[in-house]
Design a protein around this motif. Structure first.
Motif, PDB file in Angstrom:
ATOM      1  N   LYS A 193       0.840  -1.197   0.000  1.00  0.00           N
ATOM      2  CA  LYS A 193       0.000   0.000   0.000  1.00  0.00           C
ATOM      3  C   LYS A 193       0.880   1.254   0.000  1.00  0.00           C
ATOM      4  N   LYS A 194       0.456   2.254  -0.709  1.00  0.00           N
ATOM      5  CA  LYS A 194       1.153   3.543  -0.780  1.00  0.00           C
ATOM      6  C   LYS A 194       2.654   3.394  -1.046  1.00  0.00           C
ATOM      7  N   PRO A 195       3.007   2.767  -2.169  1.00  0.00           N
ATOM      8  CA  PRO A 195       4.429   2.622  -2.487  1.00  0.00           C
ATOM      9  C   PRO A 195       5.103   3.983  -2.630  1.00  0.00           C
ATOM     10  N   LYS A 196       6.364   4.051  -2.216  1.00  0.00           N
ATOM     11  CA  LYS A 196       7.114   5.317  -2.224  1.00  0.00           C
ATOM     12  C   LYS A 196       7.839   5.467  -3.570  1.00  0.00           C
ATOM     13  N   CYS A 197       7.072   5.689  -4.605  1.00  0.00           N
ATOM     14  CA  CYS A 197       7.613   5.660  -5.970  1.00  0.00           C
ATOM     15  C   CYS A 197       8.692   6.723  -6.206  1.00  0.00           C
ATOM     16  N   LEU A 198       8.581   7.885  -5.561  1.00  0.00           N
ATOM     17  CA  LEU A 198       9.573   8.935  -5.776  1.00  0.00           C
ATOM     18  C   LEU A 198      10.954   8.540  -5.255  1.00  0.00           C
ATOM     19  N   LEU A 199      10.995   7.570  -4.338  1.00  0.00           N
ATOM     20  CA  LEU A 199      12.267   7.096  -3.798  1.00  0.00           C
ATOM     21  C   LEU A 199      12.804   5.879  -4.541  1.00  0.00           C
ATOM     22  N   CYS A 200      12.043   5.386  -5.491  1.00  0.00           N
ATOM     23  CA  CYS A 200      12.394   4.137  -6.164  1.00  0.00           C
ATOM     24  C   CYS A 200      13.404   4.386  -7.286  1.00  0.00           C
ATOM     25  N   PRO A 201      14.498   3.645  -7.308  1.00  0.00           N
ATOM     26  CA  PRO A 201      15.486   3.830  -8.378  1.00  0.00           C
ATOM     27  C   PRO A 201      14.978   3.364  -9.743  1.00  0.00           C
ATOM     28  N   LEU A 202      13.839   2.643  -9.739  1.00  0.00           N
ATOM     29  CA  LEU A 202      13.311   2.099 -10.995  1.00  0.00           C
ATOM     30  C   LEU A 202      12.022   2.789 -11.429  1.00  0.00           C
ATOM     31  N   HIS A 203      11.696   3.928 -10.837  1.00  0.00           N
ATOM     32  CA  HIS A 203      10.379   4.520 -11.125  1.00  0.00           C
ATOM     33  C   HIS A 203      10.225   4.935 -12.590  1.00  0.00           C
ATOM     34  N   ARG A 204      11.326   5.268 -13.249  1.00  0.00           N
ATOM     35  CA  ARG A 204      11.228   5.642 -14.670  1.00  0.00           C
ATOM     36  C   ARG A 204      11.057   4.416 -15.566  1.00  0.00           C
ATOM     37  N   ASP A 205      11.350   3.244 -15.037  1.00  0.00           N
ATOM     38  CA  ASP A 205      11.227   2.004 -15.810  1.00  0.00           C
ATOM     39  C   ASP A 205       9.915   1.272 -15.531  1.00  0.00           C
ATOM     40  N   CYS A 206       9.148   1.745 -14.569  1.00  0.00           N
ATOM     41  CA  CYS A 206       7.999   0.997 -14.052  1.00  0.00           C
ATOM     42  C   CYS A 206       6.726   1.292 -14.850  1.00  0.00           C
ATOM     43  N   ALA A 207       6.176   0.264 -15.465  1.00  0.00           N
ATOM     44  CA  ALA A 207       4.967   0.423 -16.280  1.00  0.00           C
ATOM     45  C   ALA A 207       3.759   0.787 -15.428  1.00  0.00           C
ATOM     46  N   ALA A 208       3.673   0.217 -14.220  1.00  0.00           N
ATOM     47  CA  ALA A 208       2.540   0.540 -13.339  1.00  0.00           C
ATOM     48  C   ALA A 208       2.615   1.983 -12.859  1.00  0.00           C
ATOM     49  N   LYS A 209       3.819   2.449 -12.574  1.00  0.00           N
ATOM     50  CA  LYS A 209       3.984   3.850 -12.176  1.00  0.00           C
ATOM     51  C   LYS A 209       3.550   4.778 -13.302  1.00  0.00           C
ATOM     52  N   ALA A 210       3.874   4.428 -14.530  1.00  0.00           N
ATOM     53  CA  ALA A 210       3.494   5.254 -15.676  1.00  0.00           C
ATOM     54  C   ALA A 210       1.978   5.367 -15.807  1.00  0.00           C
ATOM     55  N   GLU A 211       1.270   4.285 -15.440  1.00  0.00           N
ATOM     56  CA  GLU A 211      -0.196   4.284 -15.531  1.00  0.00           C
ATOM     57  C   GLU A 211      -0.861   4.745 -14.241  1.00  0.00           C
ATOM     58  N   GLY A 212      -0.097   4.856 -13.168  1.00  0.00           N
ATOM     59  CA  GLY A 212      -0.654   5.298 -11.895  1.00  0.00           C
ATOM     60  C   GLY A 212      -1.509   4.280 -11.181  1.00  0.00           C
ATOM     61  N   ASP A 213      -1.340   2.981 -11.498  1.00  0.00           N
ATOM     62  CA  ASP A 213      -2.179   1.958 -10.871  1.00  0.00           C
ATOM     63  C   ASP A 213      -1.315   0.914 -10.136  1.00  0.00           C
ATOM     64  N   MET A 214      -0.301   1.405  -9.433  1.00  0.00           N
ATOM     65  CA  MET A 214       0.668   0.518  -8.790  1.00  0.00           C
ATOM     66  C   MET A 214       0.021  -0.480  -7.821  1.00  0.00           C
ATOM     67  N   GLU A 215      -0.955  -0.001  -7.034  1.00  0.00           N
ATOM     68  CA  GLU A 215      -1.529  -0.869  -6.003  1.00  0.00           C
ATOM     69  C   GLU A 215      -2.393  -1.985  -6.582  1.00  0.00           C
ATOM     70  N   LYS A 216      -2.647  -1.941  -7.852  1.00  0.00           N
ATOM     71  CA  LYS A 216      -3.412  -3.008  -8.500  1.00  0.00           C
ATOM     72  C   LYS A 216      -2.589  -4.288  -8.621  1.00  0.00           C
ATOM     73  N   TYR A 217      -1.258  -4.130  -8.536  1.00  0.00           N
ATOM     74  CA  TYR A 217      -0.365  -5.258  -8.788  1.00  0.00           C
ATOM     75  C   TYR A 217       0.391  -5.655  -7.518  1.00  0.00           C
ATOM     76  N   PRO A 218       0.672  -6.938  -7.346  1.00  0.00           N
ATOM     77  CA  PRO A 218       0.303  -8.041  -8.224  1.00  0.00           C
ATOM     78  C   PRO A 218      -1.189  -8.363  -8.133  1.00  0.00           C
ATOM     79  N   VAL A 219      -1.755  -8.756  -9.245  1.00  0.00           N
ATOM     80  CA  VAL A 219      -3.159  -9.164  -9.282  1.00  0.00           C
ATOM     81  C   VAL A 219      -3.271 -10.508  -8.562  1.00  0.00           C
TER      82      VAL A 219
END
Length: 347
Positions: A193-219
């Motif tokens: 819940k509430k992932p800290k995406c701004l601190l993530c070294p992979l946030h520019r590579d993350c497809a879920a971050k790009a769509e803004g639906d991170m908490e949907k995954y994993p399904v």
């Protein structure tokens, strides 16, 4: 930079300091990795730290652990749950001692052949202790990878796809550090819940971050409702001691101490007196106690009522032994029986 390079740079600066870990780029002690990974199955890091240090203090090598009586190992394990892990731990230590001269096999395939070591644990030991480019996927890694690639298939069916995606980004060098970095990232940053995406070294590579639906995954597939089993347990005391049962080696809580009880059966009510009298360990006068002890296992809930008696003598009962009430905390009771004993002593 590759995903692996970004993550390893982050790990070098932000890694958790854990008692079983080595410094970055160093291979960890295989015994430490194995012991910690077995303990960490279905258990939090915070809980495992104390148990790991106690085990290591008492049995500093795999050979020492193999030489220990199983009852001692189970007693030290008490409270960690999933007691088959402790039995397999002891069995595996014996296989390594007698079949491998006290040395851990160094490949994922050989490790997988040992008792109690599955695909994940074999990969973790091979990568972290021996530097093999093994693909390590635990719950944290599943979450990171499913978000990174926006894996739409639901778990557990998605495990195969997630492992394949993890293999794509696992580096040939520092695979152990990469695996631990993924675990740390999932634990501290890519949280459920509430992932800290701004601190993530992979946030520019993350497809879920790009769509803004991170908490949907994993399904995840819908959870099945856990059934409730009900039983009567028997609390028999004599001259400051309580009668305990050494449970059969095979089965749930195998070889652990506990209380005699009726079978743990899924039912809507508790056994009536005519039923539970068929299971009492002695012919003493048994009286129902007030209250209810509740415990949840992986696949079911257990509710227990108590009947108690004062023994007319120190009976010898099959698989039974007497233990002082004042030292009950030292016998290694599993949590479910600790709850039942607490109910008995407070009634």
């Amino acid at each position: 930079m590759s995903i692996a390079d970004k993550l390893l740079d982050w790990y070098d600066a932000n890694r958790r300091s854990l008692p079983w870990r080595s410094a970055p780029a160093d291979h960890a002690e295989p015994y430490h990795v194995w012991l910690s990974e077995i303990m960490l199955q279905q258990t939090t890091v915070a809980t495992v730290k104390g148990y790991f240090e106690k085990f290591l203090s008492r049995w500093p090598t795999v050979v020492a652990l193999a030489a220990a009586p199983l009852e001692d190992v189970l007693a030290e394990w008490a409270g960690l749950g999933y007691y088959a892990r402790a039995r397999n731990l002891h069995k595996c230590a014996n296989v390594i001692t007698t079949g491998h001269d006290g040395r851990f096999p160094e490949t994922e395939a050989e490790l997988r052949a040992l008792p109690g070591i599955g695909d994940y644990t074999a990969a973790a030991i091979a990568a972290i202790a021996f530097g093999e480019s093994a693909v390590v996927v635990d719950g944290n890694v599943e979450r990171v990878v499913s978000r990174l690639f926006r894996v739409s298939e639901a778990l557990p069916a998605a495990k195969k796809q997630i492992k394949a995606r993890t293999a794509e980004i696992t580096p040939a060098q520092r695979a152990g550090d990469f695996a631990q970095a993924m675990m740390d990232l999932g634990s501290a940053v890519c949280t459920p819940k509430k992932p800290k995406c701004l601190l993530c070294p992979l946030h520019r590579d993350c497809a879920a971050k790009a769509e803004g639906d991170m908490e949907k995954y994993p399904v995840k597939a819908p959870k099945k409702v856990k059934p409730t089993r009900r039983a009567i347990s028997f609390w028999l005391v004599h001259d400051g001691d309580v009668l305990l049962e050494r449970r059969p080696v095979k089965g749930l809580l195998g070889a652990m101490p506990g209380l005699y009880s009726t079978p743990w059966v899924e039912r809507i009510d508790f056994p009536v007196k005519a039923e539970w009298l068929e299971h009492v360990p002695t012919d003493d006068y048994w009286k129902p106690l007030e209250g209810l002890a509740k415990h949840t296992f992986t696949h079911f809930h257990l509710e227990t009522q108590l009947v108690a008696a004062k023994a007319s003598a120190r009976h010898n009962v099959e698989n039974g032994f007497w233990h002082p009430l004042d030292g009950l905390e030292n016998v290694g009771l599993p949590t479910v029986f600790k709850k039942i004993a607490l109910l008995a002593r407070s009634s």
